[in-house]
Each structure stands twice: as structure tokens, then as C-alpha cells.
Design an enzyme around this catalytic site. Structure first.
Site, mmCIF file in Angstrom:
data_model
loop_
_atom_site.group_PDB
_atom_site.id
_atom_site.type_symbol
_atom_site.label_atom_id
_atom_site.label_comp_id
_atom_site.label_asym_id
_atom_site.label_seq_id
_atom_site.Cartn_x
_atom_site.Cartn_y
_atom_site.Cartn_z
ATOM 1 N N ASP A 1 -8.233 5.099 -5.417
ATOM 2 C CA ASP A 1 -6.679 6.132 -5.136
ATOM 3 C C ASP A 1 -7.020 7.844 -5.170
ATOM 4 O O ASP A 1 -6.080 8.780 -5.144
ATOM 5 C CB ASP A 1 -5.893 5.804 -6.817
ATOM 6 C CG ASP A 1 -7.453 5.767 -7.236
ATOM 7 O OD1 ASP A 1 -7.035 5.714 -9.301
ATOM 8 O OD2 ASP A 1 -7.933 7.086 -7.407
ATOM 9 N N TYR B 1 0.812 -1.513 -0.034
ATOM 10 C CA TYR B 1 -0.532 -0.147 0.371
ATOM 11 C C TYR B 1 0.814 1.533 0.239
ATOM 12 O O TYR B 1 0.020 2.633 -0.863
ATOM 13 C CB TYR B 1 -1.706 -0.089 1.335
ATOM 14 C CG TYR B 1 -2.130 -0.533 0.723
ATOM 15 C CD1 TYR B 1 -2.060 -2.250 1.435
ATOM 16 C CD2 TYR B 1 -2.925 -0.517 0.317
ATOM 17 C CE1 TYR B 1 -3.197 -3.420 1.395
ATOM 18 C CE2 TYR B 1 -4.208 -0.932 -0.749
ATOM 19 C CZ TYR B 1 -4.470 -2.606 0.083
ATOM 20 O OH TYR B 1 -5.221 -3.373 -0.220
ATOM 21 N N ASN C 1 -13.814 -0.055 -22.120
ATOM 22 C CA ASN C 1 -12.535 -0.432 -22.370
ATOM 23 C C ASN C 1 -11.981 -0.331 -23.172
ATOM 24 O O ASN C 1 -11.868 -1.321 -24.040
ATOM 25 C CB ASN C 1 -13.371 -2.174 -21.565
ATOM 26 C CG ASN C 1 -12.259 -2.752 -20.369
ATOM 27 O OD1 ASN C 1 -10.885 -3.157 -20.840
ATOM 28 N ND2 ASN C 1 -12.828 -3.369 -19.175
ATOM 29 N N CYS D 1 -3.652 3.930 20.990
ATOM 30 C CA CYS D 1 -2.896 2.350 22.114
ATOM 31 C C CYS D 1 -1.882 1.420 21.540
ATOM 32 O O CYS D 1 -2.035 0.282 22.039
ATOM 33 C CB CYS D 1 -4.769 1.143 21.635
ATOM 34 S SG CYS D 1 -4.811 0.545 20.126
ATOM 35 N N ARG E 1 1.568 1.591 -3.714
ATOM 36 C CA ARG E 1 1.003 2.086 -4.470
ATOM 37 C C ARG E 1 0.173 3.754 -3.367
ATOM 38 O O ARG E 1 -0.449 4.869 -4.576
ATOM 39 C CB ARG E 1 -0.742 1.464 -4.339
ATOM 40 C CG ARG E 1 -0.222 0.218 -4.704
ATOM 41 C CD ARG E 1 -1.501 -0.971 -4.025
ATOM 42 N NE ARG E 1 -2.732 -0.338 -4.727
ATOM 43 C CZ ARG E 1 -4.128 -0.769 -4.201
ATOM 44 N NH1 ARG E 1 -4.345 -1.402 -4.201
ATOM 45 N NH2 ARG E 1 -4.913 -0.313 -4.881
ATOM 46 N N THR F 1 -12.976 -0.993 -15.951
ATOM 47 C CA THR F 1 -13.143 -2.427 -15.295
ATOM 48 C C THR F 1 -13.143 -4.031 -15.621
ATOM 49 O O THR F 1 -13.909 -3.991 -16.750
ATOM 50 C CB THR F 1 -14.293 -1.928 -13.734
ATOM 51 O OG1 THR F 1 -14.349 -2.989 -13.135
ATOM 52 C CG2 THR F 1 -15.808 -2.516 -14.779
ATOM 53 N N SER F 2 -12.179 -4.871 -15.280
ATOM 54 C CA SER F 2 -12.574 -6.539 -15.891
ATOM 55 C C SER F 2 -14.026 -6.663 -15.386
ATOM 56 O O SER F 2 -13.539 -8.017 -15.509
ATOM 57 C CB SER F 2 -11.867 -7.054 -15.012
ATOM 58 O OG SER F 2 -11.802 -6.963 -14.019
ATOM 59 N N HIS G 1 -15.161 0.147 -2.489
ATOM 60 C CA HIS G 1 -13.707 -0.570 -1.629
ATOM 61 C C HIS G 1 -12.822 0.688 -0.736
ATOM 62 O O HIS G 1 -11.582 -0.154 -0.272
ATOM 63 C CB HIS G 1 -13.137 -1.194 -2.896
ATOM 64 C CG HIS G 1 -13.639 -2.381 -3.746
ATOM 65 N ND1 HIS G 1 -12.997 -2.890 -5.091
ATOM 66 C CD2 HIS G 1 -15.165 -2.442 -2.774
ATOM 67 C CE1 HIS G 1 -14.581 -3.405 -5.069
ATOM 68 N NE2 HIS G 1 -15.127 -3.258 -4.431
#
Ligand code: BV8
Ligand code: ZN
Length: 252
Positions: free
Chosen positions: A103, A66, A213, A150, A69, A188-189, A118
């Protein structure tokens, strides 16, 4: 670019549009997609990275992914595809933008409202006390950041495989899919559910579903029309056709 007379008529007149975006809309901003040949998951398997078990097994590795990214995202700029969607948002009375991307590029392009299915990797939270932090938590390699309150492990505020999506956001996305006249599924796939169910639901409810696409996907045969090409090149044309017969609202 040729489009159908039906799509042209909708672009000129519809008052209700729902858009679903995936990693492909950010590809031209230099952000790797997941499943392409150079994809983020070319080296690692998704289950090794995008699940809570993977995180608990190896938090430092997941944070390394991450952090990488985030670094790429911070250097990235919204591209003409993102900006075209902001123009459409200002032209259409009922416009709903739903993204699977984490993103932040839609917001950075000026989108007034983005349904983030997401999550968003600019936010992190503590797995113990659930304290949120939005300061940029870039982990040092080999270490996972911990909570200042914490000492618990921090995790990115994203939805991993096997985790439920934010329910109110998902419900609003499905409601918009059911109401819209025109649904655009972009970059998107169509492999990940429940997000991939949105264009299918829209079609069931009578919407005209258009896929943008660079290649055919799992969803292509379920769409009303597919426009093959780059989102950053196609979407500005669609926004031009939309604005030709409408007055662009000033940004709110
Ligand atoms: C859920 C994290 C309920 C964020 C991601 C077993 C147990 C549990 C669940 C399941 C199960 N089996 C199946 C499931 C459901 C599972 C799922 O769908 N699995 C799939 C893989 C089969 N879904 C879930 O687990 C979801 N939760 O169902 O909860 C539940 C709970 C417990 C138990 C049961 C059920 C959670 C899904 C979210 C997962 N998180 N990532 C992050 O790190 O980003 S998924 C990951 O894939 C990303 O989030 C990404 O958004 C998403 C979709 O990928 P795409 O955006 O489509 O990207 P991709 O690379 O695939 O495609 C890019 C496309 O762009 C390509 O088509 C390419 O051609 C195109 N393109 C490229 N360049 C361009 C372009 N197009 C236009 N222009 C260009 N220039
Ligand atoms: Zn904590």
C-alpha cells in the site's frame, strides 16, 4: 502499556533493529486487512484473487479487486504507527524495515528505505513484453488494462501465491533478521511464507522478538514478548522510549 525490562533496555540502547509489518499496521489508516472478519478476503478466497492462474482466468475480476484496493489506499493516510517507525529509523544506526504490504504507506510516511517483499500495487507491468508502468492504472469495471506498447495484459507488480519473491529483497531481509538484536513483528497473522520465516530466523539467531498485534497469532508462541493492542497506539510509545535516551537525527 507495560513492557519488560529487557525490551525497555533494548529500546534505549540497541543499534540493530529489524521490523516486519503486515496489513494490521495499515488497518488504522482504513485499509481492510486480509483475514479479519471485514477482511479483503471475507468475500473472495485468496486463491480466487491473489494468484497468476486466478488472474489469467478472470483478469477483469482481479483488476476490479486491485482497483478497489488502490482507491482505498489513495484515500488512506499513514497513521501514527507508520510515523513511529520513521522516528525509529532515524534513531537506530542499523534499522531495516520489511513489509508484506503493497500500500505504499511506509514510503508516504517518510521511511527512507522499505524492503517490499510482496511488491507494490502502484506499479504494473505487461505480461507479454514486461514493460513497466507506474501511472495509476485504474481499470474500468469489466475490463483489464492493456499495454500501450504491445497490447498485452497489464498486471499489478505484486507477488501472488505460488510466485517467487524478489530474491535480492528477500536475502537482504533475512540478513537483517539474522543480524538484529531486536525484531518487531507488527500487524501480521504470520501465515504467509517466506515472510513469516523472518521473525523465526531472528529468534534462532538470538534476537529478542516482539509481536505487536491486536490478537494472538501463529507466531505469538515463538516470540520473546507480545504486546496486545493497536500498532498506532503501541508504536508511538516504543518510539518515545527509544528517543528518550537518544538524539533524533534530522530527516535525511
Ligand atoms: C512462494 C499478494 C516460492 C499481494 C499475497 C503451495 C504452492 C506454492 C506456495 C505455497 C504452497 N503452500 C504454501 C506456500 C507458500 C505460500 C504461503 O505461504 N501460503 C500460505 C497461505 C500457507 N507463499 C507463497 O506462495 C509465496 N511464494 O512461496 O514462492 C514458491 C513458488 C512456487 C511454488 C512453491 C514455492 C508468495 C506469498 C505472497 C502472496 N501474496 N498477496 C497483495 O495483493 O497484497 S499474500 C497476502 O497475505 C498479502 O500480501 C499480505 O501481505 C500477506 C500476509 O497477510 P498479513 O499482512 O499478515 O495480513 P492478515 O490480514 O493475514 O493479518 C493482519 C494482522 O493484523 C492480524 O493478525 C490482525 O490481528 C492484525 N491487526 C489488525 N488490526 C491491527 C492489527 N495489528 C496491530 N494493530 C492493528 N490496528
Ligand atoms: Zn507489452
Amino acid at each position: 502499556m507495560t513492557i519488560s525490562a529487557r525490551l525497555e533496555a533494548l529500546l534505549k540502547a540497541t543499534d540493530s533493529v529489524c521490523v516486519l509489518t503486515g496489513a494490521g499496521i495499515s488497518a488504522e489508516s482504513g485499509i481492510p486487512t486480509f483475514r479479519g472478519p471485514e477482511g479483503l478476503w471475507a468475500r473472495f478466497k485468496p486463491e480466487e484473487l491473489a494468484s497468476f492462474d486466478a488472474f489469467i482466468r478472470n483478469p477483469a475480476l482481479v483488476w476490479e479487486w486491485y482497483t478497489y484496493r488502490k482507491t482505498v489506499m489513495h484515500q488512506a493516510q499513514p497513521n501514527p504507527g507508520h510515523h513511529a517507525l520513521v522516528r525509529m529509523e532515524r534513531l537506530v544506526r542499523e534499522f531495516t524495515l520489511v513489509t508484506q504490504n503493497v500500500d505504499n504507506l511506509h514510503a508516504r510516511a517518510g521511511a527512507a528505505k522499505v524492503l517490499e517483499l510482496h511488491g507494490n500495487i502502484e506499479r504494473s507491468y505487461c505480461i507479454e513484453c514486461r514493460e513497466f508502468t507506474s501511472e495509476i492504472v485504474l481499470a474500468t469495471p469489466g475490463q483489464a488494462p492493456t499495454c500501450s506498447a504491445c497490447g498485452g495484459l497489464l498486471r499489478p507488480d505484486v507477488v501472488w501465491f505460488g510466485e517467487v519473491l524478489p530474491q535480492l529483497v528477500l536475502q537482504e531481509a533475512f540478513r537483517a533478521s539474522e543480524r538484529c538484536e531486536l525484531f518487531l513483528t507488527i500487524g501480521t497473522s504470520g501465515l504467509v511464507y517466506p515472510a513469516a520465516g523472518l521473525p523465526l530466523r531472528a529468534r534462532e539467531c538470538g534476537a529478542y522478538v516482539v509481536e505487536v498485534n491486536t490478537e494472538p497469532t501463529e507466531l505469538s508462541h515463538r516470540c520473546s514478548e507480545t504486546l496486545h493492542g493497536k500498532a498506532g497506539e503501541i508504536l508511538p510509545h516504543l518510539a518515545d522510549m527509544m528517543s528518550a535516551s537518544r538524539k533524533e537525527q534530522p530527516s535525511s
